[in-house]
Design an enzyme around this catalytic site. Structure first.
Site, short mmCIF file in Angstrom:
data_model
loop_
_atom_site.label_atom_id
_atom_site.label_comp_id
_atom_site.label_asym_id
_atom_site.label_seq_id
_atom_site.Cartn_x
_atom_site.Cartn_y
_atom_site.Cartn_z
N HIS A 80 42.93 33.36 -30.46
CA HIS A 80 41.91 33.18 -31.49
C HIS A 80 42.61 32.86 -32.79
CE1 HIS A 80 38.48 34.09 -34.11
NE2 HIS A 80 39.32 34.77 -34.85
N GLU A 98 38.16 39.60 -40.39
CA GLU A 98 38.68 39.87 -39.05
C GLU A 98 39.94 40.74 -39.10
OE1 GLU A 98 36.88 35.67 -37.33
OE2 GLU A 98 39.04 35.91 -37.46
N ASN A 126 40.78 30.94 -23.70
CA ASN A 126 41.58 29.92 -24.40
C ASN A 126 42.80 30.49 -25.12
OD1 ASN A 126 40.20 31.05 -26.51
ND2 ASN A 126 39.37 29.14 -27.32
N TYR A 135 32.41 39.66 -32.54
CA TYR A 135 31.84 38.31 -32.37
C TYR A 135 30.35 38.26 -32.71
CZ TYR A 135 36.07 36.39 -30.20
OH TYR A 135 37.34 35.92 -29.97
N LYS A 137 44.61 36.53 -26.37
CA LYS A 137 43.43 36.95 -25.61
C LYS A 137 43.79 37.46 -24.21
CE LYS A 137 40.19 33.95 -28.04
NZ LYS A 137 39.03 33.04 -27.87
P1 CMP Z 1 37.46 31.90 -30.71
O1 CMP Z 1 38.32 31.05 -31.58
O2 CMP Z 1 37.96 33.23 -30.36
O3 CMP Z 1 35.99 32.07 -31.34
C1 CMP Z 1 34.81 32.07 -30.60
C2 CMP Z 1 35.07 31.93 -29.13
O4 CMP Z 1 33.94 31.61 -28.36
C3 CMP Z 1 36.00 30.76 -28.90
O5 CMP Z 1 37.29 31.08 -29.35
C4 CMP Z 1 35.85 30.52 -27.42
O6 CMP Z 1 36.74 31.33 -26.65
C5 CMP Z 1 34.43 31.00 -27.18
N1 CMP Z 1 33.59 29.85 -26.86
C6 CMP Z 1 33.27 28.84 -27.66
N2 CMP Z 1 32.48 27.95 -27.00
C7 CMP Z 1 32.30 28.46 -25.75
C8 CMP Z 1 31.60 28.03 -24.61
N3 CMP Z 1 30.91 26.88 -24.62
N4 CMP Z 1 31.65 28.80 -23.51
C9 CMP Z 1 32.33 29.95 -23.50
N5 CMP Z 1 33.03 30.43 -24.57
C10 CMP Z 1 33.02 29.68 -25.68
#
Ligand code: CMP
Length: 138
Positions: free
Chosen positions: A116, A127, A113, A50, A10
């Site tokens: 993904h 995806e 984070n 998303y 990311k």
């Molecule tokens: P990802 O695995 O890419 O799939 C959905 C994404 O939404 C997740 O990782 C997080 O980066 C994001 N996400 C999930 N919960 C939250 C939250 N409470 N606030 C902001 N981003 C979120």
């Protein structure tokens, strides 16, 4: 159980110069790379990718963030790939991720984070095909 999953490194991780370190961790964990590209999502791309989260309160922030800097998209192969990769990356919230996982090492927040990982075989296929044509898989 399928042997493929889909990942993105990311924007926080590419911008921090952690792309190579994360790819090393993925290869050391026994995944082989079937396809990989460095690219940048437009806001519309991120909204489409998303769209399953469109009703969630963080959707706008997530799409803005995912289109803020380059990402690396990849299709990975290993036995039980989806579950095995989710163990390698750790919990979505990096404060809850096991020590040694990619998110524990590189993520800075729930939104930023680092990586993904697909949550099911079905989503891994959807995806992966968002980014790659079948002929691009090695
Ligand atoms: P990802 O695995 O890419 O799939 C959905 C994404 O939404 C997740 O990782 C997080 O980066 C994001 N996400 C999930 N919960 C939250 C939250 N409470 N606030 C902001 N981003 C979120």
């Amino acid at each position: 159980m399928s042997n493929r999953t889909f990942t993105m490194i990311k924007p926080d991780a590419t911008a921090a110069g952690n792309t190579g370190k994360i790819i090393d961790k993925i290869i050391e964990a026994g995944f082989s790379i079937k396809a990989m590209k460095w690219t940048k999502l437009s806001l519309a791309d991120a909204q489409k990718f998303y769209e399953v989260h469109a009703e969630r309160p963080f959707y706008g922030e997530l799409c803005e963030y995912m289109s803020s800097a380059p990402i690396v998209a990849a299709i990975l192969e290993k036995d039980n790939a989806v579950e095995s990769f989710r163990k390698l990356i750790g919990a979505t919230d990096p404060t809850k991720a096991e020590p040694g996982t990619i998110r524990a090492m590189f993520a800075t927040s729930i939104a930023a984070n680092a990586v993904h990982g697909s949550d099911s075989d079905e989503n891994a296929a959807i995806e992966g095909s968002f980014f790659f044509a079948g002929r691009e898989l090695a």
